[in-house]
Design an enzyme around this catalytic site. Structure first.
Site, mmCIF file in Angstrom:
data_model
loop_
_atom_site.group_PDB
_atom_site.id
_atom_site.type_symbol
_atom_site.label_atom_id
_atom_site.label_comp_id
_atom_site.label_asym_id
_atom_site.label_seq_id
_atom_site.Cartn_x
_atom_site.Cartn_y
_atom_site.Cartn_z
ATOM 1 N N CYS A 153 0.870 -1.032 0.000
ATOM 2 C CA CYS A 153 -0.041 -0.050 -0.034
ATOM 3 C C CYS A 153 0.787 1.213 0.042
ATOM 4 C CB CYS A 153 -0.834 -0.053 1.108
ATOM 5 S SG CYS A 153 -1.884 1.550 1.506
ATOM 6 N N HIS A 154 0.299 2.391 -0.498
ATOM 7 C CA HIS A 154 0.960 3.465 -0.229
ATOM 8 C C HIS A 154 1.505 3.997 1.054
ATOM 9 C CE1 HIS A 154 -1.708 3.794 -3.887
ATOM 10 N NE2 HIS A 154 -0.596 4.411 -4.672
ATOM 11 N N THR A 155 0.708 3.624 2.114
ATOM 12 C CA THR A 155 1.098 3.985 3.281
ATOM 13 C C THR A 155 2.566 3.419 3.658
ATOM 14 O OG1 THR A 155 -1.137 4.262 3.767
ATOM 15 C CG2 THR A 155 0.359 4.425 5.633
ATOM 16 N N HIS A 157 0.587 -3.821 6.443
ATOM 17 C CA HIS A 157 -0.539 -3.630 7.284
ATOM 18 C C HIS A 157 -1.747 -4.196 6.384
ATOM 19 C CE1 HIS A 157 -0.529 -0.079 4.718
ATOM 20 N NE2 HIS A 157 -1.607 0.038 4.928
ATOM 21 N N GLU A 158 -1.574 -4.716 5.400
ATOM 22 C CA GLU A 158 -2.863 -5.350 4.721
ATOM 23 C C GLU A 158 -2.812 -6.891 4.894
ATOM 24 O OE1 GLU A 158 -3.359 -3.157 0.918
ATOM 25 O OE2 GLU A 158 -3.506 -1.515 1.775
ATOM 26 N N CYS A 187 -11.826 -2.842 20.314
ATOM 27 C CA CYS A 187 -11.714 -3.331 21.757
ATOM 28 C C CYS A 187 -13.046 -3.747 22.064
ATOM 29 C CB CYS A 187 -11.112 -2.415 22.565
ATOM 30 S SG CYS A 187 -11.998 -1.008 23.121
ATOM 31 N N CYS A 198 -14.208 0.660 24.794
ATOM 32 C CA CYS A 198 -13.938 2.077 24.870
ATOM 33 C C CYS A 198 -15.188 2.909 24.610
ATOM 34 C CB CYS A 198 -12.611 2.558 24.068
ATOM 35 S SG CYS A 198 -13.166 2.724 22.445
ATOM 36 N N CYS A 212 -16.054 2.761 20.986
ATOM 37 C CA CYS A 212 -16.252 1.395 20.472
ATOM 38 C C CYS A 212 -18.005 1.089 20.870
ATOM 39 C CB CYS A 212 -15.455 0.226 21.067
ATOM 40 S SG CYS A 212 -14.113 -0.051 20.073
ATOM 41 N N CYS A 254 -11.415 3.301 17.415
ATOM 42 C CA CYS A 254 -11.220 3.036 19.131
ATOM 43 C C CYS A 254 -10.037 3.343 19.619
ATOM 44 C CB CYS A 254 -10.955 1.496 18.849
ATOM 45 S SG CYS A 254 -10.495 0.436 20.343
ATOM 46 N N ARG A 258 -4.167 3.073 20.736
ATOM 47 C CA ARG A 258 -3.725 4.269 19.766
ATOM 48 C C ARG A 258 -2.135 4.555 20.248
ATOM 49 N NH1 ARG A 258 -7.846 6.128 16.801
ATOM 50 N NH2 ARG A 258 -6.982 8.002 16.029
ATOM 51 N N CYS A 272 -7.738 -2.532 4.290
ATOM 52 C CA CYS A 272 -7.201 -0.978 4.179
ATOM 53 C C CYS A 272 -8.275 -0.359 3.096
ATOM 54 C CB CYS A 272 -5.714 -0.903 3.879
ATOM 55 S SG CYS A 272 -5.179 0.854 3.879
ATOM 56 N N ARG A 281 -3.204 -3.210 -7.204
ATOM 57 C CA ARG A 281 -2.488 -3.698 -5.862
ATOM 58 C C ARG A 281 -1.420 -4.882 -6.453
ATOM 59 N NH1 ARG A 281 -3.173 -0.306 -3.173
ATOM 60 N NH2 ARG A 281 -3.706 -0.002 -0.959
HETATM 61 N N1 LIG Z 1 -9.234 7.459 5.317
HETATM 62 C C1 LIG Z 1 -8.455 6.159 5.348
HETATM 63 O O1 LIG Z 1 -8.736 5.478 6.327
HETATM 64 C C2 LIG Z 1 -7.672 5.854 4.254
HETATM 65 C C3 LIG Z 1 -7.331 4.401 4.064
HETATM 66 C C4 LIG Z 1 -6.519 4.181 2.962
HETATM 67 C C5 LIG Z 1 -5.947 5.011 2.288
HETATM 68 N N2 LIG Z 1 -6.342 6.379 2.377
HETATM 69 C C6 LIG Z 1 -6.229 7.532 1.393
HETATM 70 O O2 LIG Z 1 -6.875 7.567 0.423
HETATM 71 C C7 LIG Z 1 -6.374 8.018 -0.706
HETATM 72 C C8 LIG Z 1 -6.357 7.170 -1.948
HETATM 73 O O3 LIG Z 1 -5.560 6.042 -1.750
HETATM 74 P P1 LIG Z 1 -5.536 4.981 -2.738
HETATM 75 O O4 LIG Z 1 -5.009 3.672 -2.495
HETATM 76 O O5 LIG Z 1 -6.993 4.765 -3.599
HETATM 77 O O6 LIG Z 1 -4.434 5.873 -3.888
HETATM 78 P P2 LIG Z 1 -4.385 5.601 -5.244
HETATM 79 O O7 LIG Z 1 -2.897 6.538 -5.440
HETATM 80 O O8 LIG Z 1 -4.117 4.249 -5.801
HETATM 81 O O9 LIG Z 1 -5.550 6.451 -6.021
HETATM 82 C C9 LIG Z 1 -5.633 7.722 -6.113
HETATM 83 C C10 LIG Z 1 -6.100 8.163 -7.737
HETATM 84 O O10 LIG Z 1 -6.643 9.512 -7.615
HETATM 85 C C11 LIG Z 1 -6.329 9.988 -9.033
HETATM 86 N N3 LIG Z 1 -6.028 11.221 -8.910
HETATM 87 C C12 LIG Z 1 -5.013 12.042 -8.598
HETATM 88 N N4 LIG Z 1 -5.063 13.222 -9.050
HETATM 89 C C13 LIG Z 1 -6.447 13.425 -9.337
HETATM 90 C C14 LIG Z 1 -7.206 14.496 -9.807
HETATM 91 N N5 LIG Z 1 -6.851 15.839 -9.684
HETATM 92 N N6 LIG Z 1 -8.415 14.402 -10.211
HETATM 93 C C15 LIG Z 1 -8.788 13.096 -10.351
HETATM 94 N N7 LIG Z 1 -8.271 12.321 -9.818
HETATM 95 C C16 LIG Z 1 -7.048 12.251 -9.404
HETATM 96 C C17 LIG Z 1 -5.015 9.013 -9.340
HETATM 97 O O11 LIG Z 1 -4.963 9.029 -10.781
HETATM 98 C C18 LIG Z 1 -5.495 7.582 -8.784
HETATM 99 O O12 LIG Z 1 -6.150 6.768 -9.617
HETATM 100 C C19 LIG Z 1 -4.844 8.382 -0.301
HETATM 101 O O13 LIG Z 1 -4.937 9.871 0.074
HETATM 102 C C20 LIG Z 1 -4.666 7.300 1.028
HETATM 103 O O14 LIG Z 1 -3.664 7.977 1.648
HETATM 104 C C21 LIG Z 1 -7.452 6.798 3.439
HETATM 105 ZN ZN LIG Z 2 -3.188 0.412 3.220
HETATM 106 ZN ZN LIG Z 3 -12.239 0.500 21.739
#
Ligand SMILES: NC(=O)c1ccc[n+]([C@@H]2O[C@H](COP(=O)([O-])OP(=O)(O)OC[C@H]3O[C@@H](n4cnc5c(N)ncnc54)[C@H](O)[C@@H]3O)[C@@H](O)[C@H]2O)c1
Ligand SMILES: [Zn+2]
Ligand SMILES: [Zn+2]
Length: 368
Positions: free
Chosen positions: A40-42, A62-63, A92, A95, A98, A106, A110, A169, A362
């Site tokens: 993942c990106h993270t 983490h996935e 949990c 909390c 939860c 949760c 943390r 994720c 992925r």
């Molecule tokens: N909130 C959460 O719990 C949580 C969990 C996982 C990931 N995320 C976040 O969610 C976001 C997306 O994650 P992902 O894995 O799908 O990422 P990803 O990079 O695979 O997908 C992002 C998409 O956005 C597109 N994009 C970029 N600029 C754009 C624009 N101007 N207009 C339209 N589309 C555009 C890209 O082409 C890409 O396809 C990330 O910021 C990630 O950190 C959040």
């Molecule tokens: Zn992830």
């Molecule tokens: Zn909890």
């Protein structure tokens, strides 16, 4: 026990796959044998050193999906042989959060988790007696991991691991953003910005909720085609006129529900402005860069638009992930297009390269 794991030794350097030591699970902890893990990106964000809260050495990942190998003392939720999905966002069950249906954040572990420790403040991973920290409470770029039982979802053994791990994720984040956070209504018009794992999950979630029209916006035509496969009815190549196109498509008003899944604050602003006057709800799932802020003209809010944020799609992991996986097993979500590459643990750095090249959604590590 000894195991192979991908260790982040130094920010900006490739991960080093090597043998490390894993101690047995303590009270409330579980030993899991990993079967599959998404890249993942993270993970890359931390590996690069861009994450200000990152630390090293640590085992990333983490996935994960795998099988419970053994349980520590006082474990009541899981038993050896159970199939599990790892949860960086635990449940949990006790909390104040939860116990409240309004949030999945949760509070139980943390602080220790953010610093790379298990809940008792120590690590189970080590090398030559030196501790190696856990990552997001998971550390699943490894043959085995030890995690708190509250951070593992017991899922159907019928789900193939390479698909089950996607629910750890981005997929659950997108699905949950539509199903839980926004609670999209049947017949609604939706716009999803971003067609990565999170955005595609949101498209699928809107479809499962019975949305009538689902527009997806992305820079990549290939990703927009994947969005069509998940139920998008309108595909918009992102450009200077995106907002105008959405307004035109919606009789000048904007959409009932918009979703931001890019992490770009300019796109978040577009998602707010593309939401309908009167009742439009914009759900932000993307994670912005450190210090970035979302710029919103207050008039958009006064005239009835709302903004919600969503972490892990509002999914309370131990309860919610098994339910989403049942829906997948029932044929409601097609996950085959999400797994673009299958790699071995030794090839984890290639997984990062493929991600940087935006090659597929992925890469999934499969453990022999
Ligand atoms: N909130 C959460 O719990 C949580 C969990 C996982 C990931 N995320 C976040 O969610 C976001 C997306 O994650 P992902 O894995 O799908 O990422 P990803 O990079 O695979 O997908 C992002 C998409 O956005 C597109 N994009 C970029 N600029 C754009 C624009 N101007 N207009 C339209 N589309 C555009 C890209 O082409 C890409 O396809 C990330 O910021 C990630 O950190 C959040
Ligand atoms: Zn992830
Ligand atoms: Zn909890």
């Amino acid at each position: 026990m000894k195991m192979r794991a991908a260790v982040l030794e130094q920010f900006g350097a490739p991960l080093s796959v090597q043998e490390v030591e894993l101690a047995k699970p303590r009270a409330g902890e579980v030993l899991v044998r990993l079967a599959a893990c998404g890249v993942c990106h993270t993970d890359l964000y931390t590996a690069s050193g861009a994450d200000p809260s990152g630390y090293a050495p640590t085992v990333l990942g983490h996935e994960g999906a795998g099988v419970v190998e053994r349980v520590g003392p006082d474990v009541t939720l899981l038993a050896p042989g159970d199939h599990v999905v790892t949860l960086f966002s635990p449940q949990c069950g006790e909390c104040v959060h939860c116990l409240d249906p309004r949030t999945n954040l949760c509070l139980a572990i943390r602080e220790q988790q953010n610093q790379g420790f298990l809940p008792d403040g120590s690590t189970r991973i080590s090398r030559d007696g030196e501790p190696i920290r856990h990552f997001m409470g998971c550390s699943t770029f490894a043959e085995y991991t030890v995690m708190p039982e509250i951070a593992l979802a017991k899922v159907s053994p019928e789900a193939p691991f390479e698909h089950a791990c996607l629910f750890a994720c981005g997929l659950s984040t997108g699905l949950g953003a539509a199903i839980n956070t926004a609670a999209v209504q049947p017949g609604a018009t939706c716009v999803v910005f971003g067609a990565g794992m999170v955005g595609l999950g949101a498209v699928a979630g809107c479809r499962l909720q019975g949305a009538e029209r689902i527009a997806c916006v992305d820079l990549s035509p290939e990703r927009l085609e994947l969005a069509r496969g998940q139920g998008a009815t309108d595909l918009l190549l992102a450009g200077a006129n995106t907002l105008e196109e959405i307004l035109e498509m919606t009789g000048g008003f904007g959409a009932d529900f918009t979703f931001e899944a890019t992490g770009n604050v300019a796109v978040m602003r577009q998602a707010v402005e593309a939401a309908r006057m009167g009742w439009g709800l914009c759900t932000v799932a993307g994670v912005a860069g450190k210090g970035e802020t979302l710029d919103v003209v207050p008039r958009f809010l006064i005239t009835g638009r709302r903004i919600a944020g969503s972490s892990f799609g509002g999914v309370k992991g131990r309860e919610g992930v098994p339910v989403l996986i049942e829906r997948y097993l029932a044929g409601e979500i097609d996950l085959a297009p999400f797994v673009s590459h299958r790699i071995g643990l030794e090839e984890v750095n290639r997984g990062f390269e493929l991600m940087e090249a935006k090659d597929g959604i992925r890469s999934v590590i499969e453990f022999a």
